[in-house]
Design a protein around this motif. Structure first.
Motif, short mmCIF file in Angstrom:
data_model
loop_
_atom_site.label_atom_id
_atom_site.label_comp_id
_atom_site.label_asym_id
_atom_site.label_seq_id
_atom_site.Cartn_x
_atom_site.Cartn_y
_atom_site.Cartn_z
N SER A 121 0.71 -1.14 -0.14
CA SER A 121 -0.01 0.06 0.02
C SER A 121 1.06 1.18 -0.04
N GLY A 122 0.29 2.47 -0.37
CA GLY A 122 1.09 3.69 -0.12
C GLY A 122 1.64 3.90 -1.66
N ASN A 123 1.95 5.29 -1.50
CA ASN A 123 2.64 5.83 -2.90
C ASN A 123 4.01 6.10 -2.68
N GLN A 124 4.84 5.58 -1.94
CA GLN A 124 6.20 5.73 -1.94
C GLN A 124 6.90 4.90 -3.11
N ARG A 125 7.80 5.49 -3.92
CA ARG A 125 8.22 4.40 -4.91
C ARG A 125 9.04 3.30 -4.84
N THR A 168 7.53 1.41 -9.37
CA THR A 168 6.14 1.20 -9.20
C THR A 168 6.02 1.77 -7.72
N ASP A 169 4.91 1.45 -7.04
CA ASP A 169 4.40 1.73 -5.69
C ASP A 169 3.63 0.85 -4.83
N ASP A 216 0.48 1.30 -3.97
CA ASP A 216 -0.82 1.23 -4.44
C ASP A 216 -1.19 0.49 -5.75
N ARG A 217 0.10 0.70 -6.63
CA ARG A 217 0.00 0.24 -7.92
C ARG A 217 0.16 -1.25 -7.82
#
Length: 322
Positions: free
Chosen positions: A85-89, A156-157, A159-160
């Motif tokens: 989860s999350g948007n960190q790369r 990617t991250d 969430d993806r």
């Protein structure tokens, strides 16, 4: 590759439809659907570890990392996230290797990667392994980092990854060992500093910090940094499993011999946790279940929760621990 995924999903949909039709009685009412068991398998991200790949990003937030020889003394990683989860790369994402296929059979998730040798791609397709690249679903799972040079800039991250798992992940029911502390018998040796050569050019040094409860990862060029934190990557548990590798019988995209591993059966392992060293055995006698680490008492080891890093090393690799 994606065609194989679609074929698998189409086949599954057809099977479900046939089951529903078979369950319809003369009233024409559909049968009550059977709940899908288990949970989604994990995200399995291919990360490179060449000098040009550093600094990495997003590895500290992983659950489990397998690091192994790729070619030319350079290592590659299969980085596993059970609930991303999350948007960190998470970067840089690179290609799959033959051992990636072996690890997929053990954990049964979705492979996120930049591509692979034709032979490896054929294995993925023939075995109907869910695997997503930059072109999958219109580029939904990856982007390019403009601050890095290609091909070391695919990311990617969380969430993806979660989006890909929700759409393609097989359901799994295997249970992982619950968190705990390794047995104290026999008494473990002190191991605040660990040094070994994973390959002829990749020297690994771990330094334990009681304050962090983790080992800072050092390399031949300095600390292995996660740029999301700005700190060295710090696994809570470090495991070295001795497993032979061999020529896979084909070459990679650059013409170098591809490497595969004899990752089956059992073999010696060294476990480092909380500043101590434990003698253990790795066990993959069932290739369709996660690798187990078995303690001196013959039971699966329970390790503290947090990032666990598994290095595949040659049998007899010297390890200095103090």
């Amino acid at each position: 590759m994606l065609t194989a995924v679609r074929r698998e999903l189409a086949g599954l949909a057809t099977s479900v439809a046939l089951v529903a039709l078979a369950g319809c009685g003369t009233t024409g009412l559909p049968a009550t659907p059977t709940p899908t068991p288990g949970r989604p398998g994990p995200a399995m991200v291919q990360i490179e570890n060449s000098i040009l790949a550093r600094p990495h990003a997003g590895l500290q937030q992983a659950d489990l990392v397998y690091e192994y020889l790729a070619e030319g003394g350079i290592t590659r990683m299969t980085v596993i996230y059970f609930k991303p989860s999350g948007n960190q790369r998470i970067e840089p994402v690179r290609s799959a290797r033959p051992v990636t296929i072996r690890l997929w059979h053990a954990y049964k998730g979705v492979i996120f990667f930049s591509g692979a040798n034709t032979k490896v791609l054929q294995m993925i397709q023939q075995q109907q392994i869910p695997a997503l690249t930059e072109s999958s679903d219109g580029g939904a799972y990856f982007a390019r980092d403009a601050s890095r040079r290609a091909p070391h800039n695919l990311y990617t991250d969380g969430d993806r990854l979660a989006q890909g798992l929700n759409k393609y992940a097989p359901r799994v029911t295997y249970q992982l060992p619950s968190p705990g502390t390794p047995g104290a018998s026999p008494a473990p040796a002190v191991a605040n500093r660990i040094v070994f050569n994973q390959t002829n050019v990749h020297r690994v040094t771990y330094t334990y910090s009681a304050a962090d409860g983790a080992y800072a990862y050092g390399t031949e060029t300095g600390p292995l940094i996660d740029k999301n934190t700005g700190q060295p990557i710090k696994p809570v548990n470090v495991i070295l499993i001795q497993v032979a590798h061999h020529d896979a019988g084909f070459t990679d995209v650059l013409g170098a011999p591809a490497v595969d591993f004899d990752l089956q059966g059992t073999g010696p392992a060294d476990v480092f946790s909380k500043g101590h060293r434990y003698t253990a055995t790795w066990d993959l006698t069932n290739a369709e279940l996660p690798l187990k680490i078995v303690g001196a008492d013959g039971k699966p080891m329970h390790l503290p929760s947090g990032l666990t890093w598994i290095h595949l090393v040659d049998p007899g690799t010297p390890i200095t621990a103090s």
